[in-house]
Design a protein around this motif. Structure first.
Motif, mmCIF file in Angstrom:
data_model
loop_
_atom_site.group_PDB
_atom_site.id
_atom_site.type_symbol
_atom_site.label_atom_id
_atom_site.label_comp_id
_atom_site.label_asym_id
_atom_site.label_seq_id
_atom_site.Cartn_x
_atom_site.Cartn_y
_atom_site.Cartn_z
ATOM 1 N N PRO A 147 20.242 28.071 -25.354
ATOM 2 C CA PRO A 147 21.465 28.014 -24.761
ATOM 3 C C PRO A 147 22.557 28.968 -25.742
ATOM 4 C CG PRO A 147 20.879 25.825 -24.682
ATOM 5 C CD PRO A 147 19.962 26.719 -25.296
ATOM 6 N N ARG A 148 23.379 29.553 -25.165
ATOM 7 C CA ARG A 148 24.552 30.426 -25.820
ATOM 8 C C ARG A 148 25.768 30.041 -25.615
ATOM 9 N NH1 ARG A 148 23.135 36.283 -27.019
ATOM 10 N NH2 ARG A 148 20.718 36.285 -26.997
ATOM 11 N N ILE A 149 26.526 30.439 -26.477
ATOM 12 C CA ILE A 149 28.270 29.923 -26.276
ATOM 13 C C ILE A 149 28.937 30.926 -25.467
ATOM 14 C CG2 ILE A 149 30.385 29.599 -27.670
ATOM 15 C CD1 ILE A 149 28.560 28.155 -29.911
ATOM 16 N N VAL A 150 28.579 32.047 -25.556
ATOM 17 C CA VAL A 150 28.952 33.300 -24.771
ATOM 18 C C VAL A 150 27.918 33.911 -24.263
ATOM 19 C CG1 VAL A 150 30.623 35.243 -24.986
ATOM 20 C CG2 VAL A 150 30.969 33.596 -26.865
ATOM 21 N N CYS A 151 28.090 34.218 -22.744
ATOM 22 C CA CYS A 151 27.040 34.967 -22.144
ATOM 23 C C CYS A 151 27.213 36.503 -22.287
ATOM 24 C CB CYS A 151 27.169 34.410 -20.624
ATOM 25 S SG CYS A 151 26.286 35.560 -19.757
ATOM 26 N N ASP A 180 31.467 29.607 -19.591
ATOM 27 C CA ASP A 180 30.692 28.416 -18.730
ATOM 28 C C ASP A 180 29.383 28.369 -18.487
ATOM 29 O OD1 ASP A 180 33.338 27.162 -18.809
ATOM 30 O OD2 ASP A 180 33.989 28.195 -17.113
ATOM 31 N N PHE A 181 28.910 27.555 -18.753
ATOM 32 C CA PHE A 181 27.350 27.105 -18.255
ATOM 33 C C PHE A 181 26.999 26.194 -17.678
ATOM 34 C CE2 PHE A 181 27.867 30.152 -22.056
ATOM 35 C CZ PHE A 181 26.723 31.346 -21.809
ATOM 36 N N LYS A 182 25.944 26.128 -16.821
ATOM 37 C CA LYS A 182 25.427 24.723 -16.552
ATOM 38 C C LYS A 182 23.924 24.522 -17.090
ATOM 39 C CE LYS A 182 23.653 26.471 -12.147
ATOM 40 N NZ LYS A 182 23.735 26.286 -10.594
ATOM 41 N N LYS A 183 23.663 23.426 -17.370
ATOM 42 C CA LYS A 183 21.897 23.318 -18.245
ATOM 43 C C LYS A 183 21.175 23.485 -17.091
ATOM 44 C CE LYS A 183 20.885 18.904 -20.039
ATOM 45 N NZ LYS A 183 20.845 17.707 -20.449
ATOM 46 N N THR A 184 20.173 23.875 -17.501
ATOM 47 C CA THR A 184 18.874 24.246 -16.685
ATOM 48 C C THR A 184 17.591 24.316 -17.683
ATOM 49 O OG1 THR A 184 17.867 25.874 -15.125
ATOM 50 C CG2 THR A 184 19.085 26.679 -16.936
ATOM 51 N N GLU A 236 15.008 23.295 -22.674
ATOM 52 C CA GLU A 236 16.420 23.528 -22.118
ATOM 53 C C GLU A 236 17.128 24.645 -22.245
ATOM 54 O OE1 GLU A 236 17.373 18.700 -22.214
ATOM 55 O OE2 GLU A 236 18.892 20.143 -22.926
ATOM 56 N N ALA A 237 17.732 24.982 -21.346
ATOM 57 C CA ALA A 237 18.408 26.540 -21.308
ATOM 58 C C ALA A 237 19.844 26.580 -20.683
ATOM 59 C CB ALA A 237 17.627 27.455 -20.550
ATOM 60 N N SER A 238 20.561 27.489 -20.799
ATOM 61 C CA SER A 238 21.847 27.601 -20.124
ATOM 62 C C SER A 238 22.035 28.649 -19.102
ATOM 63 C CB SER A 238 22.923 27.489 -20.929
ATOM 64 O OG SER A 238 22.961 28.649 -21.747
ATOM 65 N N GLN A 239 22.642 28.216 -17.743
ATOM 66 C CA GLN A 239 22.977 29.102 -17.012
ATOM 67 C C GLN A 239 24.137 29.617 -16.933
ATOM 68 O OE1 GLN A 239 21.266 28.523 -12.838
ATOM 69 N NE2 GLN A 239 21.021 30.616 -12.660
ATOM 70 N N CYS A 240 24.452 30.837 -16.967
ATOM 71 C CA CYS A 240 25.929 31.406 -16.865
ATOM 72 C C CYS A 240 26.452 30.977 -15.477
ATOM 73 C CB CYS A 240 25.972 32.774 -17.330
ATOM 74 S SG CYS A 240 27.779 33.453 -17.079
ATOM 75 N N THR A 241 27.681 30.412 -15.203
ATOM 76 C CA THR A 241 28.288 30.024 -14.041
ATOM 77 C C THR A 241 28.643 31.391 -13.256
ATOM 78 O OG1 THR A 241 30.209 29.320 -14.751
ATOM 79 C CG2 THR A 241 28.628 27.614 -14.409
ATOM 80 N N GLU A 242 29.037 32.434 -14.021
ATOM 81 C CA GLU A 242 29.537 33.733 -13.562
ATOM 82 C C GLU A 242 28.437 34.571 -12.892
ATOM 83 O OE1 GLU A 242 32.770 35.293 -13.614
ATOM 84 O OE2 GLU A 242 33.231 33.179 -13.924
#
Lengths: 128, 382, 348
Positions: free
Chosen positions: A31-35, A41-45, A17-23
Motif C-alpha cells: 500500500p502507498r500513501i500517495v497514488c 484515498d485508498f480502500k483496502k484490498t 494486503e494491498a490498497s486500491q486508489c479510489t480515484e
C-alpha cells in the motif's frame, strides 16, 4: 532484520494486503500513501491468490541468509488483479518455469536470522 | 551558468587491491587527477560511494577523504545513488562549478568491495529491501529477469548477450587498468558457471576495488592549461521505480532514456552525433538495453546491433572502449567517474591501443540498481 | 449439535523412500518395510515448518467451512515441532489467516497427541458456548535421530478442524481422554532429536493408552466396533494401529481410509488428525467414525463423530488427503533429505 521492521510488513507479507486508489482504481502493493495519479484515498484490498509468470530466473549465487536454499527460483508474477510481485517460485525445478505459466501464492518461511534470531515468513508461489 | 570543463583525471587500477585500503585508493586516484590537472588547490569535493558502511564499516567518507588528501578544511560530502553514485557526484560537482560558487571541484568515486563483506547482500540493498531482497533477490537475478523478458519480447539470444562480454573483454585487454584484461569467446561466456539463469559469470561485472577522480573547472581556467579542453556540455539524470516488478515494461530502462534525453537536449546533440559512449554494462543484458535507450539503435534491436559489431572499437558507435564494467571492473561508486576518465582520455586522443579515430563527442551513462537511477553526461572536445 | 464445520489438510510435496534411508545406514529395507509397514514418508521443504503447514491446512479448512476467518474465536496448534521454543506458532498462523486480534491462541505439546488436544479444547469451548467457532490444528515436522528406527517414520504434514454449532460436517457424539505418566519417549529442552524406550513404547505406552481410551469411549457411548463405518488410531508405524484396531474389534476395511501411514509416515501431532481428515474425504452421511490419538508421556484422546449430509457439499471445496499424498511427489536422496531437515552443520 530488526523485528519492528518485520512486524510492520506483516499485513502484506502474510495476507498480501494491498490498497486500491479510489480515484483511478490502481491497486498498489505494498500500500502507498500517495497514488501515482496523485490521489490519497485508498480502500483496502488484497492481491489475487493466483497469477501468471512475467519473467523468471534461478538464483545460484545467493546472499548469505539464502545460501541454504540455493539454487532457488525467482519470478515476477502478475496477479490476476494486475499487481506485480517479485516472489520465489518453490517446489519445482528451474526447467518447469516459463513465461505465462500460472502460479498461486502460498505461505512459507523466507529465511531465518541465524540459529537464534526471528524466523521470517511470507508469500511465495507454487505452480498450479 | 558557466561552461565547465574536465581539467584532470586519475584512477587506480581496478581489481583485488589487497594491500590498499579504502582511503589509500581514493587518495591515489585523487592525487593522479590533481597531478594531471596541475592545480594546487581544490575548492570542494564530492565522493561517490555506494555503501562503504557495509563494505568496510566506514561512513562519513567525505571528511575522511578530504583529511587524507591533505585538504582537511574544504567542503566535502559523500554522494550515494547505488551504482551511479560516481556519476551523481560528478553531476553535483558540475553544478557547483557551473553556478559560479566554486572554481575547482574534485569529483571522485570509490568502492572497496573485497574486504570480506557479504557482497551479494550489500549490492542487493540497492533493490527494494522489503519486496525484492526479502525474497532472496540478487542483482544478477534482477538483470536475469530483464534478460528473460527481453529474450521473450524481442527474440534476443544468449549469443547476442555474450557478444557484449566478448567485445568488452577485447577492449579491456587493451587497458592496463582493467581488472580482467583478457579476451573471452562466446563459447566461454555461454559455458561459464550460471549465476542467475540465463546469465553466467562471464556476463556479470566482477567484484572490484578501485577509485577514480576528475577535476572540474570553469572553461576560462581550462583554457589556460596545456591539455586539450574537454567540456561538459550536457548533464541529465532521472529515476524509475526502485522495484523492477513495478515497471510497466521490464525491458525498458526509462530512467536511462529520460536521463539521456535530458543530457542530449542540454548539449544540443543527437545520438548520431555521439562518437563513443561509456555505458553501465553491469550485466550483458544491461548494455543491450542501454544502447537502445540511448537511441543508438531502435528498441529491441540491441542484441543484433551488438552481435553485428556496431558497438565495437571500429564500429558505428564504439561502446565501452575501456572494457566497460565487465572487463575493467566495477567498484560500484567509482564506476561513474572511471567512465568519465575513459571519455576524457579518448577525446584527448590519449587512449593508446583503444583510441577511437578522432572522436568529437563522448557520453558517459551510469546507472543505479536495476535501472532506478541513471545519469548521463555529454563531453565535447573544444 | 456441536461438531466440525470445516476440515483441511496439508502435506509437503517432498518424500523419501524407506529404501533410501535403509541404504544410508546399511539396513535391510525389506525387513523395515515388512516390520513397520512403511513405504515412504513426507519431508518438509526447506521453507516449511509447523507454522506454514498449519496455515495451509487451515486455509483448506476455511474453504470447506465457508465462514469468515474473523468469526473464529480460538486457534490452538498442537505440535512437538513448534519453530520457536518461546513465541507461539498460533499467533503467526492467526495473523496469516486474518483471525487477529479478537482471538484466543495457545500452542499445545503432548508428543504425538498435541493435535487432538487442540481439537479437544476447541470443541469444549464451542460446546460450552464460550465461542462461536474454534480451530484446532495438529501439525508437525517431526525428527527422528539419524540411524534410529524413528527416522523411517518421522514425517511432516498437518490437519485443521474448525468446530462450531451450525452447518456441521461431522457431529461430535462423545469424547474421552486416558492419561498416565509413562516415560516412553521424550525430548529434553535444547535436544535436537527425541529419545525413546524402544519396545517400552509398545505395550505399556501405545497399546495401554489407545486401548484404554478406545474401550472406555465405546463403553461410555454404548457403541460397539461394528457400529462404526471407520476408525483411526494413531500411526507411529503401520503395524501398531492395525493391531490396536483388531484388539478393539475393528476390521481392516474400517481402518483403511485413515491408515495413511505407509505413504505419509508418522506425522506425530498431525498423524491421527490427518487420518481422520482422509476418512472424512470418503465418508458418507450417517457414518460413525472413531478417532483415537496417542501421545507419548503418555495419553490418548478418543472422539466419536457422526457424519452429516453436509459432507457431500464441502468435500470437493479443498484438496483431499489422497490427492496430497499421491500427487506431484518429489523424491529426495538421503543427502538432500539431510539438508532439508537441517541435519548438516552449516556456518552461521
Amino acid at each position: 532484520m530488526p523485528s519492528p521492521r518485520y512486524w510492520r510488513e506483516m499485513p502484506q507479507r502474510y495476507r498480501l494486503e494491498a490498497s486500491q486508489c479510489t480515484e483511478c482504481g490502481k491497486v498498489s502493493f505494498p500500500p502507498r500513501i500517495v497514488c501515482g495519479c496523485g490521489a490519497r484515498d485508498f480502500k483496502k484490498t488484497n492481491v489475487s491468490e493466483t497469477g501468471t509468470i512475467v519473467s523468471y530466473t534461478t538464483i545460484r549465487v545467493a546472499p548469505d541468509a539464502f545460501v541454504i536454499q540455493a539454487p532457488y527460483n525467482i519470478a515476477i508474477v502478475e496477479a490476476d488483479n494486475g499487481v506485480r510481485i517479485t516472489t520465489q517460485v518453490v517446489d519445482c525445478a528451474p526447467e518447469e518455469l516459463a513465461i505465462g505459466k500460472k502460479v498461486k501464492f502460498v505461505f512459507r518461511k523466507l529465511y531465518e536470522e541465524g540459529h537464534c534470531g526471528i524466523i521470517n515468513y511470507g508469500y511465495k508461489a507454487v505452480l498450479v | 551558468m558557466r561552461e565547465v570543463a574536465v581539467i584532470g583525471i586519475g584512477m587506480t587500477k581496478f581489481g583485488e587491491l589487497w594491500t590498499k585500503s579504502l582511503r589509500d585508493i581514493f587518495v591515489e586516484a585523487a592525487m593522479a587527477a590533481i597531478d594531471d590537472a596541475k592545480v594546487d588547490q581544490i575548492g570542494s569535493m564530492y565522493v561517490g560511494s555506494m555503501t562503504p558502511g557495509l563494505f568496510v564499516g566506514q561512513e562519513h567518507i567525505g571528511a575522511l577523504m578530504a583529511d587524507y588528501l591533505g585538504t582537511p578544511s574544504i567542503p566535502a560530502m559523500r554522494v550515494e545513488s547505488a551504482c551511479c553514485s560516481g556519476g551523481m557526484a560528478f553531476r553535483a560537482g558540475f553544478f557547483e562549478v557551473a553556478s559560479g560558487h566554486t572554481d575547482v571541484v574534485l569529483v571522485g568515486g570509490v568502492e572497496k568491495m573485497n574486504d570480506g563483506a557479504d557482497v551479494t547482500y550489500a549490492l542487493a540493498t540497492a533493490a527494494d529491501q522489503e519486496y525484492e531482497v526479502y525474497q532472496g533477490v540478487t542483482f544478477p537475478g534482477l538483470y536475469a529477469l530483464i534478460a528473460r523478458a527481453h529474450m521473450h519480447a524481442y527474440g534476443t539470444t544468449r549469443e547476442q548477450m555474450a557478444a557484449v562480454s566478448v567485445k568488452n573483454h577485447h577492449n579491456g585487454s587493451l587497458n592496463e587498468r582493467a581488472q580482467f584484461p583478457r579476451e573471452v569467446t562466446v563459447e566461454q561466456v555461454l559455458n561459464a558457471t550460471l549465476v542467475a539463469d540465463p546469465l553466467t559469470m562471464l556476463e556479470c561485472s566482477p567484484v572490484s576495488d578501485g577509485a577514480a577522480c576528475a577535476i572540474l573547472a570553469p572553461l576560462a581556467i581550462a583554457k589556460k592549461l596545456s591539455m586539450p579542453v574537454i567540456k561538459v556540455i550536457g548533464t541529465g539524470a532521472a529515476t524509475d521505480t526502485l522495484a523492477l516488478h513495478a515497471r510497466e515494461d521490464l525491458t525498458t530502462l526509462k530512467a536511462v532514456k529520460l536521463s539521456a534525453q535530458s543530457a542530449y537536449k542540454m548539449a544540443g546533440v543527437k545520438p548520431t552525433d555521439v562518437s563513443l559512449a561509456e555505458v553501465h554494462d553491469c550485466f550483458s543484458i544491461a548494455e543491450i538495453c542501454i544502447v537502445e535507450e540511448l537511441g543508438f539503435v531502435e528498441k529491441g534491436k540491441g542484441g543484433p546491433f551488438t552481435e553485428q559489431g556496431h558497438t565495437a572499437l571500429d564500429g558505428k558507435i564504439p561502446v565501452n572502449t575501456s572494457g566497460g564494467l565487465k572487463s575493467k571492473g566495477h567498484p560500484v561508486g567509482a564506476t561513474g567517474i572511471a567512465q568519465v576518465c575513459e571519455i576524457v582520455e579518448q577525446l584527448r586522443g590519449a587512449a593508446g591501443k583503444r583510441q577511437v579515430k578522432d572522436p568529437k563527442i563522448g557520453i558517459a551513462q551510469n546507472m543505479g540498481g536495476s535501472g532506478a537511477s541513471s545519469v548521463v553526461h555529454v563531453f565535447k572536445k573544444e | 449439535m456441536v461438531g466440525i464445520v470445516g476440515y483441511g489438510s496439508y502435506v509437503p510435496r517432498y518424500r523419501i523412500k524407506v529404501e533410501e534411508i535403509a541404504h544410508q545406514w546399511g539396513k535391510d529395507s525389506s525387513a523395515v518395510k515388512r516390520g513397520l509397514l512403511l513405504q515412504e514418508k513426507t519431508v518438509p521443504g526447506l521453507d516449511e515448518d509447523t507454522i506454514t503447514i498449519s496455515v495451509e491446512a487451515a486455509k483448506n479448512a476455511l474453504k470447506r467451512a465457508e465462514i469468515a476467518p474473523e468469526e473464529i474465536g480460538a486457534l490452538y496448534i498442537g505440535s512437538e515441532s513448534h519453530p520457536y521454543a518461546v513465541k507461539p506458532s498460533g499467533t503467526v498462523v492467526a495473523e496469516a489467516l486474518g483471525i487477529v486480534p479478537n482471538v484466543h491462541i495457545a500452542d499445545y505439546e503432548f508428543a504425538c497427541k498435541a493435535g487432538t488436544e487442540a481439537m479437544f479444547v476447541a470443541h469444549g469451548l464451542v460446546k460450552a458456548d464460550l465461542l462461536k467457532y474454534a480451530m484446532g490444528i495438529g501439525a508437525d515436522t517431526s525428527q527422528g535421530a539419524p540411524g534410529d528406527a524413528l527416522e523411517f517414520s518421522a514425517s511432516a504434514g498437518g490437519s485443521a478442524f474448525i468446530f462450531g454449532k451450525g452447518n456441521i460436517v461431522a457431529e461430535i457424539i462423545d469424547t474421552f481422554s486416558y492419561t498416565t505418566d509413562t516415560p516412553d519417549f521424550w525430548r529434553r529442552e535444547g535436544a535436537f532429536y527425541p529419545l525413546h524406550g524402544g519396545r517400552f513404547t509398545g505395550e505399556p505406552a501405545y497399546f495401554k493408552h489407545v486401548l484404554g481410551a478406545g474401550r472406555a469411549i465405546l463403553e461410555k457411548s454404548g457403541y460397539k466396533a461394528s457400529d462404526f463405518a471407520y476408525a483411526i488410531f494413531h500411526m507411529p508405524n503401520g503395524k501398531f494401529p492395525l493391531t490396536a484396531g483388531k484388539k478393539l474389534g475393528f476390521r481392516k476395511e474400517q481402518m483403511e481410509p485413515g491408515w495413511i501411514v505407509p505413504l505419509m509416515g508418522n506425522t506425530y501431532s498431525g498423524s491421527s488428525p490427518t487420518g481422520f481428515s482422509a476418512t472424512l474425504d470418503v465418508a458418507k452421511p450417517g457414518d460413525l467414525i472413531l478417532l483415537v490419538s496417542f501421545g507419548s508421556g503418555a495419553g490418548s484422546d478418543a472422539f466419536i463423530f457422526k457424519v452429516t449430509e453436509r459432507i457431500n457439499e464441502v468435500r470437493n471445496k479443498a484438496i483431499t488427503v489422497k490427492e496430497l499424498l499421491e500427487q506431484n511427489r518429489i523424491y529426495l536422496d538421503y543427502g538432500q533429505y539431510a539438508k532439508y531437515r537441517g541435519k548438516i552443520i552449516m556456518n552461521e
